[in-house]
Design an enzyme around this catalytic site. Structure first.
Site, PDB file in Angstrom:
ATOM      1  N   ARG A 166       0.797  -1.176  -0.061  1.00 20.96           N
ATOM      2  CA  ARG A 166      -0.033   0.114   0.004  1.00 20.96           C
ATOM      3  C   ARG A 166       0.918   1.217   0.137  1.00 20.96           C
ATOM      4  O   ARG A 166       0.514   2.172   0.772  1.00 20.96           O
ATOM      5  CB  ARG A 166      -0.943   0.030   1.377  1.00 20.96           C
ATOM      6  CG  ARG A 166      -1.819  -1.078   1.322  1.00 20.96           C
ATOM      7  CD  ARG A 166      -2.941  -1.207   0.499  1.00 20.96           C
ATOM      8  NE  ARG A 166      -3.821  -2.295   0.762  1.00 20.96           N
ATOM      9  CZ  ARG A 166      -3.687  -3.496   0.206  1.00 20.96           C
ATOM     10  NH1 ARG A 166      -2.831  -3.859  -0.467  1.00 20.96           N
ATOM     11  NH2 ARG A 166      -4.852  -4.402   0.512  1.00 20.96           N
ATOM     12  N   SER A 239     -10.680  -0.177   3.511  1.00 25.65           N
ATOM     13  CA  SER A 239     -10.028  -0.358   4.774  1.00 25.65           C
ATOM     14  C   SER A 239      -9.527   0.801   5.224  1.00 25.65           C
ATOM     15  O   SER A 239      -8.806   1.642   4.634  1.00 25.65           O
ATOM     16  CB  SER A 239      -8.891  -1.431   4.454  1.00 25.65           C
ATOM     17  OG  SER A 239      -9.419  -2.495   3.722  1.00 25.65           O
ATOM     18  N   GLU A 335      -4.787   4.204   6.270  1.00 24.53           N
ATOM     19  CA  GLU A 335      -4.408   4.075   4.875  1.00 24.53           C
ATOM     20  C   GLU A 335      -4.767   5.243   4.053  1.00 24.53           C
ATOM     21  O   GLU A 335      -4.145   5.791   3.047  1.00 24.53           O
ATOM     22  CB  GLU A 335      -5.022   2.707   4.529  1.00 24.53           C
ATOM     23  CG  GLU A 335      -4.812   2.233   2.899  1.00 24.53           C
ATOM     24  CD  GLU A 335      -5.374   1.346   2.472  1.00 24.53           C
ATOM     25  OE1 GLU A 335      -5.108   0.081   3.077  1.00 24.53           O
ATOM     26  OE2 GLU A 335      -6.187   1.219   1.723  1.00 24.53           O
TER      27      GLU A 335
END
Ligand code: FAD
Ligand code: NAP
Length: 339
Positions: A166, A239, A335
């Site tokens: 990520r 998420s 995130e």
């Protein structure tokens, strides 16, 4: 001059959390010329530039004192083809999932596990999007970006992008690179990745013994639709926390009180813990404070039931972070990109 710059625009339709903040200036870029014009406008009017795609990885906590430029450029083309596969190029503003379906319809495999991820092609390299055991880097060929500092175009190949979990060079150098188009190396002969979560089981339940990439895409769409809230009906950014990488010693310590802790050993000896599992164990699943909450089916997803502000969502995220650190000694990293 084609760029249509609007003043004082609500960003509620442009972020999947549905947070109602305002942008001082707003415009859409349909071409490279529009992007250049936006950069020039930003300099001329001394207003910062903020680039967005689908707004599905953003948490906006205040009004945006900038020119918000939404990438809306479109176009998908094969730039190279041989008997094994093709290199497909897509403009930054192409919506991601329809692009995936387009490649599958052309008989090209590689993107099927990344089906139904919201957002745009141009944002996908930012956090090296990943799902069901495949990351963008696995099929990435190259991209073209504009250096916002110098205004020059630059080509990036895989080795230049510093893709991680990520993560990428582009995410670590915010406001430097504006991605114009991305190329993917796709294949006519599929190597399917089915050993992740319930994908293989879902295909078997459907009686599919020799799945095609399109079968895999449909199975993943079905699994995702059952578990994840649709931003069109319940605001969210997917998420909210990354799965943390921790030492084997930390996992052993957690196991003393939580023998069922879910972790995946990594090649470097660290263990990737399922952040959703930690949050659920701590009792946050389904929690709601006003209109900010933790999704009832997936505790990794924070949701906006209607009128939550970005600040309220951030405050909830920070409470969860503090609690998880206190209980498990694990620091959860957010995130979405925070503004
Ligand atoms: P935005 O949110 O608009 O922008 C994200 C960041 O990229 C911002 O910092 C922005 O400034 C920058 N940016 C956008 N476009 C450009 C550009 N052209 N050039 C330079 N910078 C740019 N992510 C996953 O990895 N895997 C998943 O499985 C997944 N599932 C999701 C499910 C749901 C329901 C939701 C809501 C989100 C999910 N996400 C997932 C997160 C998100 O969809 C992805 O990160 C997606 O790539 C974001 O694209 P976007 O166009 O919406 O980016
Ligand atoms: P899940 O299948 O319930 O699994 C929970 C977590 O365990 C996932 O986050 C996943 O990590 C990890 N995991 C599961 N099986 C694994 C394996 N065989 N090897 C290594 N790690 C494994 O997860 P989910 O929430 O339903 O999501 C399914 C997939 O979609 C995941 O890959 C997830 O990352 C992705 N997704 C991402 C977002 C986002 O916004 N980033 C939103 C929804 C779904 P990884 O996350 O590292 O894969």
């Amino acid at each position: 001059m084609t760029l249509n710059v609007q003043h004082d625009v609500s960003l509620k339709p442009y972020n999947t959390f549905g947070v109602n903040v305002r942008a001082r200036r707003f415009a859409e870029a349909f071409s490279d010329d529009d992007v250049c014009e936006a950069l020039a406008y930003s300099t001329r009017h001394d207003v910062p530039l903020m680039v967005i795609g689908g707004g599905s990885n953003l948490l906006l906590t205040r009004d945006v004192d900038a020119l918000v430029l939404r990438m809306a450029s479109r176009g998908i083309r094969i730039v190279h083809e041989d008997c094994d596969g093709a290199i497909v190029e897509a403009e930054a503003g192409e919506p991601w999932h329809p692009f995936v379906l387009d490649t599958l319809a052309q008989g090209l495999a590689g993107l099927e596990n990344l089906s139904l991820i919201p957002g745009t092609v141009g944002a996908a390299p930012m956090q090296n999007i990943g799902a069901y055991g495949v990351e963008l880097k696995d099929v990435f060929h190259s991209l073209t970006a504009i250096d916002r500092h110098s205004g020059e175009l630059r080509e990036f190949v895989l080795a230049d992008c510093e893709f991680g979990y990520r993560d990428s060079l582009f995410k670590r150098q915010p406001n430097r690179w504006l991605i114009l188009r991305v190329r993917f190396k796709l294949s006519y002969s599929a190597t399917l990745h089915l050993d992740y979560g319930p994908v293989r089981q879902r295909l078997e339940e459907q009686g599919i013994k020799e799945p095609s990439p399109m079968h895999v895409s449909r199975a993943i769409c079905a699994i995702r639709s059952e578990k994840l809230p649709d931003p069109a009906t319940l605001g969210n950014a997917g998420s909210f926390f990354k799965n943390p990488l921790v030492s084997a010693e930390r996992v052993a310590a957690i196991k003393l009180t939580h023998p069922g802790v879910v972790g995946y050993p990594q090649a470097d000896g660290q263990v990737k813990l399922a952040a959703g599992w930690l949050i659920e164990q701590a009792g946050w699943k389904g929690f709601r404070d006003g209109d900010a909450g933790v999704h009832a089916l997936q505790s990794l997803v924070l949701v906006n039931y209607g009128q939550a502000s970005g600040e309220q969502l951030l405050a909830l995220a920070q409470r969860i972070q503090a609690d998880i650190f206190e209980r498990f000694g694990v620091a959860l990293e957010m995130e979405p990109n925070l503004y």
